[in-house]
Scaffold this motif. Sequence first.
Motif, PDB file in Angstrom:
ATOM      1  N   ILE A  51      13.005  -0.371   2.803  1.00 55.36           N
ATOM      2  CA  ILE A  51      12.558  -0.709   1.452  1.00 55.36           C
ATOM      3  C   ILE A  51      11.048  -0.524   1.333  1.00 55.36           C
ATOM      4  N   ARG A  52      10.595  -0.340   0.098  1.00 60.40           N
ATOM      5  CA  ARG A  52       9.164  -0.207  -0.192  1.00 60.40           C
ATOM      6  C   ARG A  52       8.727  -1.399  -1.028  1.00 60.40           C
ATOM      7  N   VAL A  53       7.617  -2.006  -0.637  1.00 61.00           N
ATOM      8  CA  VAL A  53       7.067  -3.155  -1.361  1.00 61.00           C
ATOM      9  C   VAL A  53       5.753  -2.732  -1.984  1.00 61.00           C
ATOM     10  N   SER A  54       5.620  -2.902  -3.302  1.00 66.04           N
ATOM     11  CA  SER A  54       4.386  -2.530  -4.003  1.00 66.04           C
ATOM     12  C   SER A  54       3.979  -3.642  -4.953  1.00 66.04           C
ATOM     13  N   HIS A  55       2.701  -3.617  -5.336  1.00 64.75           N
ATOM     14  CA  HIS A  55       2.153  -4.647  -6.231  1.00 64.75           C
ATOM     15  C   HIS A  55       1.365  -3.972  -7.344  1.00 64.75           C
ATOM     16  N   THR A  56       1.494  -4.494  -8.546  1.00 63.14           N
ATOM     17  CA  THR A  56       0.762  -3.991  -9.703  1.00 63.14           C
ATOM     18  C   THR A  56      -0.324  -4.981 -10.083  1.00 63.14           C
ATOM     19  N   SER A  57      -1.557  -4.485 -10.174  1.00 62.75           N
ATOM     20  CA  SER A  57      -2.690  -5.355 -10.502  1.00 62.75           C
ATOM     21  C   SER A  57      -2.713  -5.678 -11.986  1.00 62.75           C
ATOM     22  N   ALA A  58      -3.621  -6.579 -12.374  1.00 62.47           N
ATOM     23  CA  ALA A  58      -3.762  -6.954 -13.786  1.00 62.47           C
ATOM     24  C   ALA A  58      -4.183  -5.771 -14.639  1.00 62.47           C
ATOM     25  N   THR A  59      -4.817  -4.758 -14.026  1.00 55.57           N
ATOM     26  CA  THR A  59      -5.250  -3.567 -14.766  1.00 55.57           C
ATOM     27  C   THR A  59      -4.183  -2.481 -14.803  1.00 55.57           C
ATOM     28  N   GLY A  60      -3.024  -2.760 -14.205  1.00 54.74           N
ATOM     29  CA  GLY A  60      -1.926  -1.800 -14.246  1.00 54.74           C
ATOM     30  C   GLY A  60      -1.856  -0.846 -13.076  1.00 54.74           C
ATOM     31  N   LYS A  61      -2.744  -0.984 -12.106  1.00 53.37           N
ATOM     32  CA  LYS A  61      -2.723  -0.120 -10.931  1.00 53.37           C
ATOM     33  C   LYS A  61      -1.722  -0.647  -9.901  1.00 53.37           C
ATOM     34  N   ARG A  62      -0.921   0.287  -9.358  1.00 57.20           N
ATOM     35  CA  ARG A  62       0.053  -0.088  -8.338  1.00 57.20           C
ATOM     36  C   ARG A  62      -0.452   0.299  -6.954  1.00 57.20           C
ATOM     37  N   LEU A  63      -0.048  -0.497  -5.973  1.00 55.16           N
ATOM     38  CA  LEU A  63      -0.502  -0.274  -4.600  1.00 55.16           C
ATOM     39  C   LEU A  63       0.648  -0.546  -3.644  1.00 55.16           C
ATOM     40  N   VAL A  64       0.898   0.407  -2.736  1.00 55.16           N
ATOM     41  CA  VAL A  64       1.900   0.186  -1.704  1.00 55.16           C
ATOM     42  C   VAL A  64       1.387  -0.864  -0.734  1.00 55.16           C
ATOM     43  N   LEU A  65       2.161  -1.912  -0.534  1.00 56.99           N
ATOM     44  CA  LEU A  65       1.797  -2.934   0.439  1.00 56.99           C
ATOM     45  C   LEU A  65       2.410  -2.631   1.799  1.00 56.99           C
ATOM     46  N   SER A  66       3.656  -2.202   1.801  1.00 58.40           N
ATOM     47  CA  SER A  66       4.314  -1.931   3.083  1.00 58.40           C
ATOM     48  C   SER A  66       5.679  -1.308   2.861  1.00 58.40           C
ATOM     49  N   PHE A  67       6.202  -0.744   3.951  1.00 61.68           N
ATOM     50  CA  PHE A  67       7.607  -0.363   4.046  1.00 61.68           C
ATOM     51  C   PHE A  67       8.234  -1.298   5.068  1.00 61.68           C
ATOM     52  N   LYS A  68       9.439  -1.752   4.792  1.00 64.87           N
ATOM     53  CA  LYS A  68      10.057  -2.757   5.652  1.00 64.87           C
ATOM     54  C   LYS A  68      11.425  -2.315   6.135  1.00 64.87           C
ATOM     55  N   TYR A  69      11.748  -2.768   7.351  1.00 67.93           N
ATOM     56  CA  TYR A  69      13.020  -2.507   7.998  1.00 67.93           C
ATOM     57  C   TYR A  69      13.651  -3.838   8.383  1.00 67.93           C
TER      58      TYR A  69
END
Length: 219
Positions: A51-69
Amino acid sequence: MVDAYVKQFELTVLPVAAQNELQLVRYEPGDVICTQGDEAEHLRFLVKGKIRVSHTSATGKRLVLSFKYPLDLIGDIEYIQRTPFLNTVEAVTSVEMLVIRFEDLVRHAHHDVAWLHYLLEEITRKFERKSQSLSFNLFYPVEVRLASYLLSMTPNDQTLGSTVDQLTDIADLIGTSYRHVNRTLRRFVEAGLIERNRRVITLVDREGLLEIVGESIYE
């Protein structure tokens, strides 16, 4: 199948009554498992797939945090804090998860010392990994982040999308601009690492990309 996964991943730390509430749920590649900001009602144990975990900031920018197994937990922090989902989680490959409702955990395991100790250890590890991931995105150059992303997103297939929208998504996810992604991909093409047309990026030299990465920062 639920019992087999419980035994395989030693989830017998859950009280038996809680184990009986576990349900096996499957997701296909690209499925959204949970969305940042949505109400959290279930704890999920990743027992198969990536799976891929990502986060969207208050300004709308997304960032990959990690891939998990496996084994990894989704919804543990939300269960403790009773907050909406902190991140968006998507299936990269076919995924299987054991799922239990928060209300069933409260009823059967909320005061179980062994379970609470297990949960505390998992949450502590998660915050350590998140801190490392954010540091990588701050300190690693774009070519390393992009090479790592390409490798992480193609565990079973050598191709992924190359449309303007998809490259914009990649740029947001690794914390850079579309133009920078485009320039870096051109350098990868010139170096013989990938092939690319308007719709598809094909990885032709994984070893060369691994040399750039050194270690896969999103893994």
